[in-house]
Write a protein that holds these residues in place. Structure first.
Motif, PDB file in Angstrom:
ATOM      1  N   ILE A  17       0.841  -1.203   0.000  1.00 43.74           N
ATOM      2  CA  ILE A  17       0.000   0.000   0.000  1.00 43.74           C
ATOM      3  C   ILE A  17       0.874   1.251   0.000  1.00 43.74           C
ATOM      4  CG2 ILE A  17      -1.712   1.298   1.328  1.00 43.74           C
ATOM      5  CD1 ILE A  17      -2.678  -1.499   2.365  1.00 43.74           C
ATOM      6  N   ILE A  18       1.871   1.262   0.874  1.00 43.01           N
ATOM      7  CA  ILE A  18       2.751   2.426   0.963  1.00 43.01           C
ATOM      8  C   ILE A  18       3.645   2.523  -0.274  1.00 43.01           C
ATOM      9  CG2 ILE A  18       4.563   3.507   2.343  1.00 43.01           C
ATOM     10  CD1 ILE A  18       1.721   3.510   3.591  1.00 43.01           C
ATOM     11  N   ARG A  21       1.730   4.207  -2.918  1.00 44.37           N
ATOM     12  CA  ARG A  21       1.594   5.643  -2.620  1.00 44.37           C
ATOM     13  C   ARG A  21       2.867   6.396  -3.003  1.00 44.37           C
ATOM     14  NH1 ARG A  21       0.777  10.386  -2.382  1.00 44.37           N
ATOM     15  NH2 ARG A  21       0.179  11.556  -0.555  1.00 44.37           N
ATOM     16  N   LEU A  22       4.022   5.838  -2.636  1.00 45.28           N
ATOM     17  CA  LEU A  22       5.285   6.505  -2.957  1.00 45.28           C
ATOM     18  C   LEU A  22       5.549   6.512  -4.457  1.00 45.28           C
ATOM     19  CD1 LEU A  22       7.570   5.160  -0.086  1.00 45.28           C
ATOM     20  CD2 LEU A  22       6.617   7.448  -0.310  1.00 45.28           C
ATOM     21  N   SER A  24       3.337   6.553  -6.755  1.00 50.94           N
ATOM     22  CA  SER A  24       2.430   7.519  -7.380  1.00 50.94           C
ATOM     23  C   SER A  24       2.987   8.946  -7.293  1.00 50.94           C
ATOM     24  CB  SER A  24       1.044   7.461  -6.741  1.00 50.94           C
ATOM     25  OG  SER A  24       1.055   8.030  -5.441  1.00 50.94           O
ATOM     26  N   GLU A  25       3.907   9.155  -6.351  1.00 51.12           N
ATOM     27  CA  GLU A  25       4.577  10.454  -6.205  1.00 51.12           C
ATOM     28  C   GLU A  25       5.891  10.497  -6.996  1.00 51.12           C
ATOM     29  OE1 GLU A  25       3.515  13.179  -4.543  1.00 51.12           O
ATOM     30  OE2 GLU A  25       1.659  12.182  -3.926  1.00 51.12           O
ATOM     31  N   ILE A  65       6.040  11.771   3.311  1.00 50.34           N
ATOM     32  CA  ILE A  65       4.817  11.090   2.855  1.00 50.34           C
ATOM     33  C   ILE A  65       4.423  10.007   3.847  1.00 50.34           C
ATOM     34  CG2 ILE A  65       3.864   9.596   1.053  1.00 50.34           C
ATOM     35  CD1 ILE A  65       5.630  11.214  -0.948  1.00 50.34           C
ATOM     36  N   GLN A  69       1.011   9.620   6.145  1.00 46.84           N
ATOM     37  CA  GLN A  69       0.166   8.429   6.076  1.00 46.84           C
ATOM     38  C   GLN A  69       0.046   7.731   7.436  1.00 46.84           C
ATOM     39  OE1 GLN A  69      -1.551   7.272   3.304  1.00 46.84           O
ATOM     40  NE2 GLN A  69      -0.950   9.244   2.460  1.00 46.84           N
TER      41      GLN A  69
END
Length: 115
Positions: A17-18, A21-22, A24-25, A65, A69
């Motif tokens: 999940i993380i 997220r990373l 996507s950045e 980030i 989160q």
């Protein structure tokens, strides 16, 4: 490219999940020991969990980030912990040992165990 560990997870699915997220950045992520833990979950504590690693140039951005989160970063929980078992873990360990001892005593006195 030098990767450094910015977070540690006990299970790979938590790290995925993380990682997403990373990424996507725009931050490339490597999950060290991901497959070892995925194959044999009980190894997670022995090998230190799944390590989420990023390039050292992206570490600061990744850390920000992760904090946003609510991810616990390495060293955060160690600030107030001096090592060893926590108090509640000690109580559980002692109760477990006492129960196992009683079980073996009952089995021995019953004649089910011969030494």
């Amino acid at each position: 490219m030098t990767f450094i560990t910015v977070a540690i997870f006990h299970l790979p699915q938590d790290a995925y999940i993380i990682k997403a997220r990373l990424e996507s950045e725009g931050i490339p992520v490597f999950l060290k020991d991901e497959y070892s833990v995925q194959t044999e979950n009980f190894l997670s504590n022995a090998i230190g969990g799944v390590k989420l690693q990023v390039d050292e140039n992206d570490a600061l951005a990744a850390t920000e980030i992760l904090k946003a989160q609510g991810v616990e970063l390495p060293g955060d929980s160690d600030k107030n912990h001096k090592g060893g078992l926590k108090k509640d873990q000690k109580v559980i360990a002692i109760v477990g040992l006492v129960l196992i001892s009683i079980l073996f005593l009952i089995l021995y006195l019953n004649g089910s165990l011969d030494f």
